[in-house]
Design an enzyme around this catalytic site. Structure first.
Site, PDB file in Angstrom:
ATOM      1  N   ASN A   3       0.647  -1.295  -0.375  1.00  0.00           N
ATOM      2  CA  ASN A   3      -0.471  -0.068   0.556  1.00  0.00           C
ATOM      3  C   ASN A   3       1.338   0.975  -0.050  1.00  0.00           C
ATOM      4  OD1 ASN A   3      -1.772   1.852   0.621  1.00  0.00           O
ATOM      5  ND2 ASN A   3      -2.018   1.614   2.735  1.00  0.00           N
ATOM      6  N   LYS A   5       0.141   4.201  -0.027  1.00  0.00           N
ATOM      7  CA  LYS A   5      -0.469   5.338   0.523  1.00  0.00           C
ATOM      8  C   LYS A   5      -0.489   7.019  -0.769  1.00  0.00           C
ATOM      9  CE  LYS A   5      -0.632   3.319   4.369  1.00  0.00           C
ATOM     10  NZ  LYS A   5      -0.417   3.210   6.354  1.00  0.00           N
ATOM     11  N   HIS A  90      -9.665   1.196   4.321  1.00  0.00           N
ATOM     12  CA  HIS A  90      -8.282   1.840   5.478  1.00  0.00           C
ATOM     13  C   HIS A  90      -8.679   2.780   6.505  1.00  0.00           C
ATOM     14  CE1 HIS A  90      -4.705   2.833   6.322  1.00  0.00           C
ATOM     15  NE2 HIS A  90      -3.867   1.586   5.839  1.00  0.00           N
ATOM     16  N   GLU A  92      -6.902   4.416   7.297  1.00  0.00           N
ATOM     17  CA  GLU A  92      -7.019   6.596   7.269  1.00  0.00           C
ATOM     18  C   GLU A  92      -8.554   6.863   6.625  1.00  0.00           C
ATOM     19  OE1 GLU A  92      -3.099   5.955   5.764  1.00  0.00           O
ATOM     20  OE2 GLU A  92      -2.285   5.649   7.195  1.00  0.00           O
ATOM     21  N   GLU A 161      -5.519  -4.825  10.383  1.00  0.00           N
ATOM     22  CA  GLU A 161      -4.955  -3.882  10.708  1.00  0.00           C
ATOM     23  C   GLU A 161      -5.139  -2.735  12.228  1.00  0.00           C
ATOM     24  OE1 GLU A 161      -2.569  -2.376   6.850  1.00  0.00           O
ATOM     25  OE2 GLU A 161      -4.486  -1.367   7.295  1.00  0.00           O
ATOM     26  N   GLY A 167       2.338   2.335  10.759  1.00  0.00           N
ATOM     27  CA  GLY A 167       3.888   3.232  10.427  1.00  0.00           C
ATOM     28  C   GLY A 167       4.047   3.580  11.825  1.00  0.00           C
ATOM     29  N   SER A 203       3.291  -2.025  10.490  1.00  0.00           N
ATOM     30  CA  SER A 203       4.465  -2.079  10.769  1.00  0.00           C
ATOM     31  C   SER A 203       5.257  -3.573  10.010  1.00  0.00           C
ATOM     32  CB  SER A 203       4.479  -1.777  11.605  1.00  0.00           C
ATOM     33  OG  SER A 203       4.638  -0.319  12.856  1.00  0.00           O
TER      34      SER A 203
HETATM   35  P1  PGA Z   1       3.092  -0.040   7.630  1.00  0.00           P
HETATM   36  O1  PGA Z   1       1.090   1.017   7.172  1.00  0.00           O
HETATM   37  O2  PGA Z   1       2.753  -0.814   7.102  1.00  0.00           O
HETATM   38  O3  PGA Z   1       3.726   1.628   6.822  1.00  0.00           O
HETATM   39  O4  PGA Z   1       2.330  -0.064   9.116  1.00  0.00           O
HETATM   40  C1  PGA Z   1      -0.144  -0.389   6.351  1.00  0.00           C
HETATM   41  C2  PGA Z   1      -0.818  -0.124   5.986  1.00  0.00           C
HETATM   42  O5  PGA Z   1      -1.639   1.494   6.637  1.00  0.00           O
HETATM   43  O6  PGA Z   1      -1.850  -0.370   5.245  1.00  0.00           O
END
Ligand code: PGA
Length: 239
Positions: A3, A5, A90, A92, A161, A167, A203
């Site tokens: 992803n 982003k 997601h 976010e 997640e 993150g 992560s």
């Molecule tokens: P990350 O993000 O691997 O940077 O923690 C995962 C995600 O939001 O899909």
């Protein structure tokens, strides 16, 4: 599944994709390797990845088929760029853009109608976890999707997640993730879709992926930050 982003550029994507193609070649291994990019780069993905082992998708879609929805992108538009995958809900999108469970259901249905595999993202926040609410939150987020006809439900992918792991560098432990994946598996099995793939995200990196993948109900990963570095993403794919 990477992803990206809101990251990348034509030049940096080209470099990253060239490294993925060089390493993965054109033969499909026994696992799917997918990158989900911002909309403007879907044409670049289609052009560069068409004959490779790497598949591609988008990070969001509209539930509407067409019309006066400024700034939105429909499932059929994603089909124009041969996306096989799309992220839905997601955390976010939920936290920053107010997407509700009803929106997530509608988007999931729009993707399925268009023949695109929706990757439905669920997960609890840190305070929900601290309050022992993880299973309740997941159930709430998945409830309406579980009511889809089982033939349709079998075509989705679920990504677990935990928001506190995204993150932050603070991945769930394999045991923590497995416990939630087993719960999700049980919900899916109750709705005649026991084989739906369940990805872990939050992560994931080159160092922790292999241990996560040893868990019986962790079928893959949704990878943010580490998917922007070819070497890291490739070593996760290898794991
Ligand atoms: P990350 O993000 O691997 O940077 O923690 C995962 C995600 O939001 O899909």
């Amino acid at each position: 599944m990477g992803n990206w982003k809101m990251n990348g550029s034509l030049a940096s994507n080209q470099q990253l994709l060239e490294q993925l193609i060089a390493s993965l070649g054109s033969a499909h291994s026994h696992s799917d390797v997918v990158v989900c990019a911002p909309y403007p780069y879907l044409a670049q993905l289609q052009q560069m990845l068409a004959n490779s082992a790497v598949e591609w998708g988008a990070q969001n879609l509209s539930a509407e088929p067409q019309g006066a929805f400024t700034g939105e992108v429909s499932a059929q538009m994603l089909n124009d760029f041969a996306c096989k995958w799309v992220l839905v809900g997601h955390s976010e999108r939920r936290a920053l853009y107010g997407e509700t469970d009803a929106d997530v259901l509608a988007k999931t249905q729009a993707a399925l109608d268009a023949g695109i595999t929706p990757v439905v993202c669920v997960g609890e926040t840190e305070s929900e976890q601290a309050a022992g609410q993880t299973e309740n939150v997941i159930l709430q987020q998945l409830q309406s999707i579980l009511k889809l006809d089982s033939a349709l439900l079998s075509r989705i992918v679920v990504a677990y997640e935990p928001v506190w792991a995204i993150g932050t560098g603070k991945s769930a432990t394999p045991e923590q993730a497995q416990a939630v994946h087993a719960y999700i598996r049980q919900l899916l099995a109750q709705h005649n879709a026991p084989k739906v793939r369940i990805l872990y995200g939050g992560s994931v990196n080159a160092a922790n992926a292999a241990d996560l993948f040893l868990m019986p109900d962790i079928d893959g990963a949704l990878v943010g930050g580490a998917s922007l570095q070819a070497a890291d993403f490739l070593s996760i794919a290898a794991a």
